[in-house]
Design an enzyme around this catalytic site. Structure first.
Site, mmCIF file in Angstrom:
data_model
loop_
_atom_site.group_PDB
_atom_site.id
_atom_site.type_symbol
_atom_site.label_atom_id
_atom_site.label_comp_id
_atom_site.label_asym_id
_atom_site.label_seq_id
_atom_site.Cartn_x
_atom_site.Cartn_y
_atom_site.Cartn_z
ATOM 1 N N LYS A 206 -2.379 -13.829 -5.384
ATOM 2 C CA LYS A 206 -1.616 -14.740 -4.517
ATOM 3 C C LYS A 206 -0.963 -15.846 -5.337
ATOM 4 O O LYS A 206 0.188 -16.222 -5.091
ATOM 5 C CB LYS A 206 -2.536 -15.310 -3.444
ATOM 6 C CG LYS A 206 -2.949 -14.244 -2.425
ATOM 7 C CD LYS A 206 -4.110 -14.703 -1.579
ATOM 8 C CE LYS A 206 -4.416 -13.710 -0.463
ATOM 9 N NZ LYS A 206 -5.720 -13.954 0.164
ATOM 10 N N GLY B 182 -13.386 -9.065 9.363
ATOM 11 C CA GLY B 182 -12.115 -8.487 8.903
ATOM 12 C C GLY B 182 -11.369 -9.342 7.888
ATOM 13 O O GLY B 182 -10.184 -9.137 7.639
ATOM 14 N N LYS C 186 -0.505 -8.228 -1.475
ATOM 15 C CA LYS C 186 -0.281 -9.113 -2.624
ATOM 16 C C LYS C 186 -0.570 -8.425 -3.948
ATOM 17 O O LYS C 186 0.040 -8.724 -4.966
ATOM 18 C CB LYS C 186 -1.101 -10.391 -2.509
ATOM 19 C CG LYS C 186 -2.575 -10.194 -2.289
ATOM 20 C CD LYS C 186 -2.888 -10.156 -0.824
ATOM 21 C CE LYS C 186 -4.305 -9.748 -0.539
ATOM 22 N NZ LYS C 186 -4.721 -10.017 0.818
ATOM 23 N N GLU D 196 -11.218 -7.892 1.632
ATOM 24 C CA GLU D 196 -10.461 -6.706 1.231
ATOM 25 C C GLU D 196 -11.334 -5.466 1.413
ATOM 26 O O GLU D 196 -12.575 -5.573 1.466
ATOM 27 C CB GLU D 196 -10.058 -6.821 -0.244
ATOM 28 C CG GLU D 196 -9.097 -7.957 -0.545
ATOM 29 C CD GLU D 196 -7.803 -7.841 0.238
ATOM 30 O OE1 GLU D 196 -7.085 -6.854 0.088
ATOM 31 O OE2 GLU D 196 -7.508 -8.755 1.027
ATOM 32 N N GLY E 275 -2.216 -15.564 4.938
ATOM 33 C CA GLY E 275 -2.371 -15.014 6.297
ATOM 34 C C GLY E 275 -1.272 -15.547 7.202
ATOM 35 O O GLY E 275 -0.086 -15.285 6.991
HETATM 36 P P1 NAP Z 1 -7.851 -1.966 6.070
HETATM 37 O O1 NAP Z 1 -8.515 -2.491 7.277
HETATM 38 O O2 NAP Z 1 -8.673 -1.363 4.992
HETATM 39 O O3 NAP Z 1 -6.734 -0.914 6.557
HETATM 40 C C1 NAP Z 1 -6.046 -0.088 5.674
HETATM 41 C C2 NAP Z 1 -5.289 0.973 6.481
HETATM 42 O O4 NAP Z 1 -4.496 1.737 5.593
HETATM 43 C C3 NAP Z 1 -6.202 1.957 7.222
HETATM 44 O O5 NAP Z 1 -5.650 2.222 8.474
HETATM 45 C C4 NAP Z 1 -6.174 3.212 6.337
HETATM 46 O O6 NAP Z 1 -6.268 4.416 7.088
HETATM 47 C C5 NAP Z 1 -4.791 3.130 5.746
HETATM 48 N N1 NAP Z 1 -4.728 3.706 4.407
HETATM 49 C C6 NAP Z 1 -5.292 3.226 3.273
HETATM 50 N N2 NAP Z 1 -4.998 4.026 2.238
HETATM 51 C C7 NAP Z 1 -4.266 5.049 2.727
HETATM 52 C C8 NAP Z 1 -3.671 6.215 2.161
HETATM 53 N N3 NAP Z 1 -3.795 6.492 0.865
HETATM 54 N N4 NAP Z 1 -2.987 7.035 2.972
HETATM 55 C C9 NAP Z 1 -2.865 6.772 4.291
HETATM 56 N N5 NAP Z 1 -3.392 5.680 4.889
HETATM 57 C C10 NAP Z 1 -4.089 4.840 4.106
HETATM 58 O O7 NAP Z 1 -6.985 -3.118 5.337
HETATM 59 P P2 NAP Z 1 -6.420 -4.452 5.996
HETATM 60 O O8 NAP Z 1 -7.481 -5.498 5.964
HETATM 61 O O9 NAP Z 1 -5.722 -4.160 7.241
HETATM 62 O O10 NAP Z 1 -5.374 -4.911 4.863
HETATM 63 C C11 NAP Z 1 -4.138 -4.259 4.741
HETATM 64 C C12 NAP Z 1 -3.273 -5.045 3.757
HETATM 65 O O11 NAP Z 1 -3.063 -6.361 4.252
HETATM 66 C C13 NAP Z 1 -3.878 -5.224 2.374
HETATM 67 O O12 NAP Z 1 -2.852 -5.248 1.417
HETATM 68 C C14 NAP Z 1 -4.522 -6.613 2.445
HETATM 69 O O13 NAP Z 1 -4.641 -7.227 1.205
HETATM 70 C C15 NAP Z 1 -3.500 -7.322 3.296
HETATM 71 N N6 NAP Z 1 -3.982 -8.481 4.035
HETATM 72 C C16 NAP Z 1 -5.141 -8.392 4.752
HETATM 73 C C17 NAP Z 1 -5.561 -9.494 5.492
HETATM 74 C C18 NAP Z 1 -6.831 -9.468 6.292
HETATM 75 O O14 NAP Z 1 -7.209 -10.511 6.813
HETATM 76 N N7 NAP Z 1 -7.500 -8.330 6.419
HETATM 77 C C19 NAP Z 1 -4.789 -10.661 5.488
HETATM 78 C C20 NAP Z 1 -3.591 -10.704 4.755
HETATM 79 C C21 NAP Z 1 -3.194 -9.604 4.032
HETATM 80 P P3 NAP Z 1 -7.592 4.807 7.930
HETATM 81 O O15 NAP Z 1 -7.666 3.778 9.027
HETATM 82 O O16 NAP Z 1 -7.362 6.173 8.453
HETATM 83 O O17 NAP Z 1 -8.735 4.684 6.972
HETATM 84 N N1 HSE Z 2 -9.189 -10.771 1.721
HETATM 85 C C1 HSE Z 2 -8.183 -11.771 1.906
HETATM 86 C C2 HSE Z 2 -8.833 -13.113 2.119
HETATM 87 C C3 HSE Z 2 -7.317 -11.418 3.087
HETATM 88 O O1 HSE Z 2 -10.043 -13.143 2.394
HETATM 89 O O2 HSE Z 2 -8.160 -14.128 1.972
HETATM 90 C C4 HSE Z 2 -6.129 -12.331 3.248
HETATM 91 O O3 HSE Z 2 -5.208 -12.134 2.230
#
Ligand code: NAP
Ligand code: HSE
Length: 429
Positions: free
Chosen positions: A205, A187, A105, A190, A134
């Protein structure tokens, strides 16, 4: 059976969820859709890091070109987060003729017009259901199902982390820090949790939702932003005495051709539908001029619900590939949108003054409020304490933000007021 190649950028919380969903539902999805989604390459920072998803080492890479330029990849799925290099990779993927799915986002809210335009120029699909809510299908709901309506009101809980923290603090008496730690362990947060806590993630958002609702790009910087840092457990207790609970809300309202867009902690009546949205759940309460009220509810964060939205987008992109159809642009047409400045927003308020315990204090405070035309609805003054100030809690009738700010600046300068006044807005529906 048609094979569609997917390249993932990121294998963290969401990327692992996507990998697991595609593995577990692989045959079911193939039977249901006639498409087999196969992950060909995954970009990560550190291929040797232990991961929840059991992914063959050889499909991990640290070279973005192996995803963005691979002939085997039809859809690039960005799950890294952050602005750069995510923006550069999304634009490069579109230039390479890939369809794009993203859960990011932040990059859409900060660089939406550039990315929307790039998708249109490339005639490729850009899908982002997981960026808001989500697993809750709010993006498609606004883009498709409710597109014929004027959205009069959108009142939503869009950040799972903040909602989780506020729920755990008020229901279980956890400290802010304990509750945040739990949200991180699960998890929801952010990578940089300040984005959640400051309200910025909710602003991102809301920028996306308001853009879809009103047909014109709403820049994040035009949205009023206040997060939950500094929320005091005392206020959760006082709020309950008045029959309210505290939620971080994202609000958009259209009135007389102007739209107000704001994110801030808000007191809502305990019998309001959003009061029942607890933990990492999100809730979207909408009112369209023809549809009336609509409420969407579900898990707004976490690996599985978010993967559900991401994979649905992958299937939409696969459908485009199979049909050869042109994707629909994100916005029909840019139409001018007039945003209401926050100072003009009208709301009811909760104030907690910290004053010395002395006769006449209440009349000094109410005098200043009266001079600014702010009318008091109810007051509670807590008993004397041995040391320190006494809390005086007031609820007001509707008042304009400009007058409230002026009055509070004067009150906080009074000699009898010893700490800055705590202010919360109250939801009026
Ligand atoms: P995360 O757990 O921090 O995972 C990020 C991933 O991206 C990791 O695998 C990391 O590699 C890789 N990465 C980050 N920067 C990089 C770079 N410069 N080059 C190569 N790889 C890179 O994040 P996440 O929670 O999955 O969230 C991912 C996205 O989804 C974000 O935009 C977040 O806002 C969105 N989102 C998250 C959720 C949630 O519940 N977590 C829900 C909705 C949307 P490594 O593993 O090697 O460190
Ligand atoms: N960090 C975000 C939240 C992940 O807690 O809502 C979902 O976008």
């Amino acid at each position: 059976m048609r094979e569609v190649g997917v390249g993932l950028l990121g294998l963290g919380v969401v990327g692992s969820g996507v990998w697991e969903l595609l593995a577990r539902n692989r045959d079911f999805l193939a039977r249901k859709t006639g498409v087999r989604l196969t992950v060909r390459k995954i970009l990560v920072r550190d291929p040797d890091k232990p991961r929840r998803a059991r992914v063959p080492r050889e499909i991990l890479t640290t070279d973005p070109r192996e995803v963005l330029e691979s002939r085997e990849v039809d859809i690039v799925c960005e799950l890294m987060g952050g602005i750069e290099p995510a923006r550069t990779y999304l634009l490069a993927a579109l230039r390479q003729g890939k369809h794009v799915v993203t859960a990011n986002k932040a990059v859409l809210a900060e660089h939406g017009p550039e990315i929307f335009q790039a998708a249109e120029s490339a005639e490729k699909g850009l899908f982002f259901e997981a960026a808001v809510g989500g697993g809750v299908p709010i993006v498609k709901t606004l883009r498709e199902s409710l597109s014929a309506n004027r959205i009069r009101r959108l009142t939503a809980i869009v950040n799972g982390t903040c909602n989780y923290i506020l729920s755990r603090m008020s229901e279980e008496g956890l400290s802010f820090e304990q509750a945040l730690r739990e949200a991180q362990e699960r998890g929801f947060a952010e990578a940089d949790p300040r984005l959640d806590l400051s309200g910025r993630d909710s602003v991102h958002k809301l920028a996306i939702l308001a853009t879809l609702a009103y047909g014109s790009f709403v820049p994040a910087d035009r949205i009023y932003e206040e997060g939950i840092i500094g929320v005091d457990p005392q206020d959760l207790i006082f709020a309950r005495e008045f029959g309210y609970c505290l939620k971080l809300l994202a609000i958009a309202r259209e009135e007389e051709g102007r739209v107000e867009v704001r994110v801030h902690p808000t007191l809502i009546p305990e019998d309001h539908v959003l009061a029942s949205v607890r933990g990492a759940y999100n809730g979207f309460f909408l009112e369209g001029d023809f549809v009336g009220q609509v409420f969407l509810y579900g898990l707004g964060a976490g690996a599985e619900p978010t993967a559900s939205a991401v994979v649905a987008d992958l299937l939409d992109a696969a459908r485009l590939i199979l049909s050869g159809a042109r994707p629909t642009p994100i916005l029909f047409r840019e139409s001018p949108l007039s945003l209401k400045p926050q100072e003009e927003v009208v709301s009811r308020y909760y104030f907690r003054f910290s004053a010395v315990d002395r006769p006449g204090v209440l009349s000094q405070i109410s005098g200043v409020l009266g001079q600014h035309g702010i009318s008091i609805a109810s007051v509670i003054q807590k008993g004397r304490t041995e040391h320190g100030p006494v809390p005086i809690v007031m609820l007001t009738h509707e008042a304009r933000e400009r007058e409230v700010r002026q009055a509070l600046a004067e009150i906080d300068r009074l000699e009898v007021v010893v700490l800055p006044t705590k202010v919360l807005r109250i939801l009026e529906e």
